[in-house]
Design an enzyme around this catalytic site. Structure first.
Site, PDB file in Angstrom:
ATOM      1  N   ALA A 201       8.743  -1.094  27.527  1.00  0.00           N
ATOM      2  CA  ALA A 201       8.281  -0.836  28.768  1.00  0.00           C
ATOM      3  C   ALA A 201       7.684  -1.833  29.861  1.00  0.00           C
ATOM      4  O   ALA A 201       7.356  -1.239  31.118  1.00  0.00           O
ATOM      5  CB  ALA A 201       6.819  -2.078  28.218  1.00  0.00           C
ATOM      6  N   SER A 202       8.648  -2.632  29.569  1.00  0.00           N
ATOM      7  CA  SER A 202       9.195  -3.770  31.455  1.00  0.00           C
ATOM      8  C   SER A 202       9.828  -3.039  32.173  1.00  0.00           C
ATOM      9  O   SER A 202      10.139  -2.730  33.020  1.00  0.00           O
ATOM     10  CB  SER A 202       9.685  -4.878  30.995  1.00  0.00           C
ATOM     11  OG  SER A 202      11.346  -4.660  30.780  1.00  0.00           O
ATOM     12  N   LYS A 203      10.926  -1.641  31.639  1.00  0.00           N
ATOM     13  CA  LYS A 203      11.927  -1.003  32.234  1.00  0.00           C
ATOM     14  C   LYS A 203      10.941   0.000  33.410  1.00  0.00           C
ATOM     15  O   LYS A 203      11.670   0.626  34.818  1.00  0.00           O
ATOM     16  CB  LYS A 203      12.782  -1.290  31.626  1.00  0.00           C
ATOM     17  CG  LYS A 203      13.477  -2.248  31.311  1.00  0.00           C
ATOM     18  CD  LYS A 203      14.343  -2.850  32.538  1.00  0.00           C
ATOM     19  CE  LYS A 203      15.027  -4.099  32.038  1.00  0.00           C
ATOM     20  NZ  LYS A 203      15.418  -4.967  34.034  1.00  0.00           N
TER      21      LYS A 203
ATOM     22  N   TYR B 262      11.115  -4.210  25.990  1.00  0.00           N
ATOM     23  CA  TYR B 262      12.007  -3.996  27.070  1.00  0.00           C
ATOM     24  C   TYR B 262      11.621  -2.898  27.413  1.00  0.00           C
ATOM     25  O   TYR B 262      11.237  -2.706  29.141  1.00  0.00           O
ATOM     26  CB  TYR B 262      13.436  -4.676  26.789  1.00  0.00           C
ATOM     27  CG  TYR B 262      14.706  -4.095  27.744  1.00  0.00           C
ATOM     28  CD1 TYR B 262      14.864  -5.038  28.511  1.00  0.00           C
ATOM     29  CD2 TYR B 262      15.096  -3.408  27.242  1.00  0.00           C
ATOM     30  CE1 TYR B 262      15.885  -4.962  28.871  1.00  0.00           C
ATOM     31  CE2 TYR B 262      16.448  -3.343  28.128  1.00  0.00           C
ATOM     32  CZ  TYR B 262      16.983  -3.903  29.499  1.00  0.00           C
ATOM     33  OH  TYR B 262      17.828  -4.187  30.412  1.00  0.00           O
TER      34      TYR B 262
ATOM     35  N   ASN C   7      11.856 -19.546  38.709  1.00  0.00           N
ATOM     36  CA  ASN C   7      12.261 -18.948  37.562  1.00  0.00           C
ATOM     37  C   ASN C   7      11.239 -17.753  38.448  1.00  0.00           C
ATOM     38  O   ASN C   7      10.046 -17.834  38.845  1.00  0.00           O
ATOM     39  CB  ASN C   7      10.895 -19.495  36.928  1.00  0.00           C
ATOM     40  CG  ASN C   7      10.303 -18.959  35.891  1.00  0.00           C
ATOM     41  OD1 ASN C   7      10.949 -17.493  35.190  1.00  0.00           O
ATOM     42  ND2 ASN C   7       9.246 -18.994  34.676  1.00  0.00           N
ATOM     43  N   VAL C   8      11.414 -16.407  38.011  1.00  0.00           N
ATOM     44  CA  VAL C   8      10.566 -15.330  39.388  1.00  0.00           C
ATOM     45  C   VAL C   8       9.728 -15.101  38.283  1.00  0.00           C
ATOM     46  O   VAL C   8       8.915 -14.199  38.878  1.00  0.00           O
ATOM     47  CB  VAL C   8      12.091 -14.139  38.541  1.00  0.00           C
ATOM     48  CG1 VAL C   8      13.321 -13.998  39.324  1.00  0.00           C
ATOM     49  CG2 VAL C   8      11.997 -13.735  37.299  1.00  0.00           C
TER      50      VAL C   8
HETATM   51  N1  LIG Z   1      24.232  -4.684  30.909  1.00  0.00           N
HETATM   52  C1  LIG Z   1      23.504  -4.362  31.007  1.00  0.00           C
HETATM   53  O1  LIG Z   1      24.174  -3.226  29.259  1.00  0.00           O
HETATM   54  C2  LIG Z   1      22.107  -4.003  31.051  1.00  0.00           C
HETATM   55  C3  LIG Z   1      21.327  -2.968  30.822  1.00  0.00           C
HETATM   56  C4  LIG Z   1      20.621  -1.787  31.430  1.00  0.00           C
HETATM   57  C5  LIG Z   1      19.738  -3.123  32.250  1.00  0.00           C
HETATM   58  N2  LIG Z   1      20.617  -4.194  32.134  1.00  0.00           N
HETATM   59  C6  LIG Z   1      19.045  -5.093  33.017  1.00  0.00           C
HETATM   60  O2  LIG Z   1      20.287  -5.304  34.262  1.00  0.00           O
HETATM   61  C7  LIG Z   1      20.193  -6.818  34.735  1.00  0.00           C
HETATM   62  C8  LIG Z   1      21.138  -8.208  34.361  1.00  0.00           C
HETATM   63  O3  LIG Z   1      21.242  -7.907  33.223  1.00  0.00           O
HETATM   64  P1  LIG Z   1      22.952  -8.697  32.816  1.00  0.00           P
HETATM   65  O4  LIG Z   1      23.447  -7.582  31.626  1.00  0.00           O
HETATM   66  O5  LIG Z   1      23.170  -8.601  33.895  1.00  0.00           O
HETATM   67  O6  LIG Z   1      22.409  -9.546  31.845  1.00  0.00           O
HETATM   68  P2  LIG Z   1      22.317 -11.276  31.537  1.00  0.00           P
HETATM   69  O7  LIG Z   1      21.748 -12.253  30.653  1.00  0.00           O
HETATM   70  O8  LIG Z   1      24.122 -11.351  31.508  1.00  0.00           O
HETATM   71  O9  LIG Z   1      21.945 -12.114  33.595  1.00  0.00           O
HETATM   72  C9  LIG Z   1      20.892 -11.556  33.046  1.00  0.00           C
HETATM   73  C10 LIG Z   1      19.827 -13.738  34.159  1.00  0.00           C
HETATM   74  O10 LIG Z   1      19.508 -13.759  34.926  1.00  0.00           O
HETATM   75  C11 LIG Z   1      18.641 -14.662  34.807  1.00  0.00           C
HETATM   76  N3  LIG Z   1      17.272 -14.977  34.303  1.00  0.00           N
HETATM   77  C12 LIG Z   1      16.598 -15.137  33.539  1.00  0.00           C
HETATM   78  N4  LIG Z   1      15.577 -14.748  32.958  1.00  0.00           N
HETATM   79  C13 LIG Z   1      14.987 -15.129  34.614  1.00  0.00           C
HETATM   80  C14 LIG Z   1      14.042 -15.650  34.784  1.00  0.00           C
HETATM   81  N5  LIG Z   1      12.982 -16.108  34.556  1.00  0.00           N
HETATM   82  N6  LIG Z   1      13.920 -16.203  36.328  1.00  0.00           N
HETATM   83  C15 LIG Z   1      15.387 -16.478  37.221  1.00  0.00           C
HETATM   84  N7  LIG Z   1      16.332 -15.622  36.452  1.00  0.00           N
HETATM   85  C16 LIG Z   1      16.275 -15.640  34.869  1.00  0.00           C
HETATM   86  C17 LIG Z   1      19.330 -15.416  33.644  1.00  0.00           C
HETATM   87  O11 LIG Z   1      19.738 -16.861  33.999  1.00  0.00           O
HETATM   88  C18 LIG Z   1      21.484 -15.024  33.533  1.00  0.00           C
HETATM   89  O12 LIG Z   1      21.683 -15.938  34.259  1.00  0.00           O
HETATM   90  C19 LIG Z   1      18.336  -7.711  33.523  1.00  0.00           C
HETATM   91  O13 LIG Z   1      17.219  -6.961  34.432  1.00  0.00           O
HETATM   92  C20 LIG Z   1      19.040  -6.104  32.251  1.00  0.00           C
HETATM   93  O14 LIG Z   1      18.264  -5.946  31.836  1.00  0.00           O
HETATM   94  C21 LIG Z   1      21.305  -4.621  32.152  1.00  0.00           C
END
Ligand SMILES: NC(=O)c1ccc[n+]([C@@H]2O[C@H](COP(=O)([O-])OP(=O)(O)OC[C@H]3O[C@@H](n4cnc5c(N)ncnc54)[C@H](O)[C@@H]3O)[C@@H](O)[C@H]2O)c1
Length: 253
Positions: free
Chosen positions: A165-167, A163, A62-63
């Site tokens: 705020a975090s980003k 979200y 867990n990150v």
């Molecule tokens: N998909 C999009 O359009 C999009 C757009 C902007 C930003 N993002 C960002 O890109 C990143 C990846 O998004 P995605 O679409 O692949 O999401 P996703 O939900 O498909 O994958 C996220 C992965 O992170 C893992 N994860 C979640 N919480 C965790 C934790 N506490 N510790 C370790 N691993 C954990 C999950 O198990 C999953 O495998 C994220 O940071 C998301 O905010 C995605």
């Protein structure tokens, strides 16, 4: 920095963008440490990448948990003897309105747990993994690169107080680290994706999704492979530092 033969850790590497990034870098011969909360998905990702002729190891963690992150990066150091780059990608959404009210009556408000869970994973998780990766690079006297995944929503977006705020925090940390870590030969850059076709986006209601697609100047969602391509470019280009690259098909909030 070259990708081939270098050790690259990817958080959230079990699916979505993280897995697409892993596949793209494995194709180029990178050695990969995939970190994810979901142990089952990690096993599946590892099996999917098994055909690439490179070393790939998985770490269930867990990150947002400091002890787990420290232990994971110690283990990566022990397993590979090096760490050249980190893709800080793990993230979650828990969307909801800040406040819902009608005729002066508040019916709902964003809960503290809804706020905290997103801050814990997206902001604290990025902080902890970035910190531990930088420690390893410095202790190894090894130049490195940290790529943080921010979002188009960092500008502020309805239903995403937590979200956004975090980003925004992730983008600010990226610039701070570029300034602080340059003396150790470590670069820090970020990508701010728009709407990319992963579970996070494809699980939205179809009406909402087609409305969004209609607003994107490129006329479609981005693909995970297009984000992975940008990651490789940022790793390879040693003059890229302290900046947030927008990958949103022209849609900017
Ligand atoms: N998909 C999009 O359009 C999009 C757009 C902007 C930003 N993002 C960002 O890109 C990143 C990846 O998004 P995605 O679409 O692949 O999401 P996703 O939900 O498909 O994958 C996220 C992965 O992170 C893992 N994860 C979640 N919480 C965790 C934790 N506490 N510790 C370790 N691993 C954990 C999950 O198990 C999953 O495998 C994220 O940071 C998301 O905010 C995605």
């Amino acid at each position: 920095m070259q990708v081939h033969n270098n050790v690259i850790a990817i958080t959230g590497g079990a699916q979505g963008l993280g897995l697409a990034i892993a596949e793209h870098l494995a194709q180029q011969g990178a050695k990969l440490a995939l970190i994810d909360l979901n142990a089952g998905q990690l096993e599946a990702a590892s099996a999917k990448l098994a055909d690439y002729q490179t070393e790939i190891r998985i770490y269930a963690a867990n990150v947002a948990d400091e002890a787990q992150v420290e232990q994971t990066f110690n283990q990566i150091q022990q397993d590979f003897g090096q760490l050249h780059a980190l893709i800080n990608n793990a993230g979650i959404t828990r969307d909801g309105m800040f406040i819902k009210a009608k005729d002066g009556v508040v019916s709902q408000k964003m809960s503290l747990s809804q706020w905290q869970s997103v801050i814990d994973v997206n902001l604290t998780g990025t902080f902890l993994c970035g910190r531990e990766a930088a420690c390893k690079m410095i202790e190894n006297a090894q130049p490195g690169c940290i790529i943080n995944i921010s979002s188009i929503s960092r500008a502020g977006n309805i239903g995403q107080t937590n979200y956004s705020a975090s980003k925004a925090g992730v983008a600010a940390m990226t610039v701070t680290w570029a300034k602080e870590l340059a003396r150790f030969g470590i670069r820090s850059v970020a990508i701010a994706p728009g709407f990319i076709g992963t579970d996070m986006v494809l699980s939205m209601k179809p009406e909402a999704l087609s409305k969004i697609e209609g607003m994107i100047p490129a006329g479609r969602l981005g693909t995970p492979q297009e984000i992975a391509h940008t990651v490789a470019y940022l790793l390879e280009n040693d003059y890229m530092n302290g900046r947030v690259i927008e990958m949103d098909g022209g849609l900017r909030l």
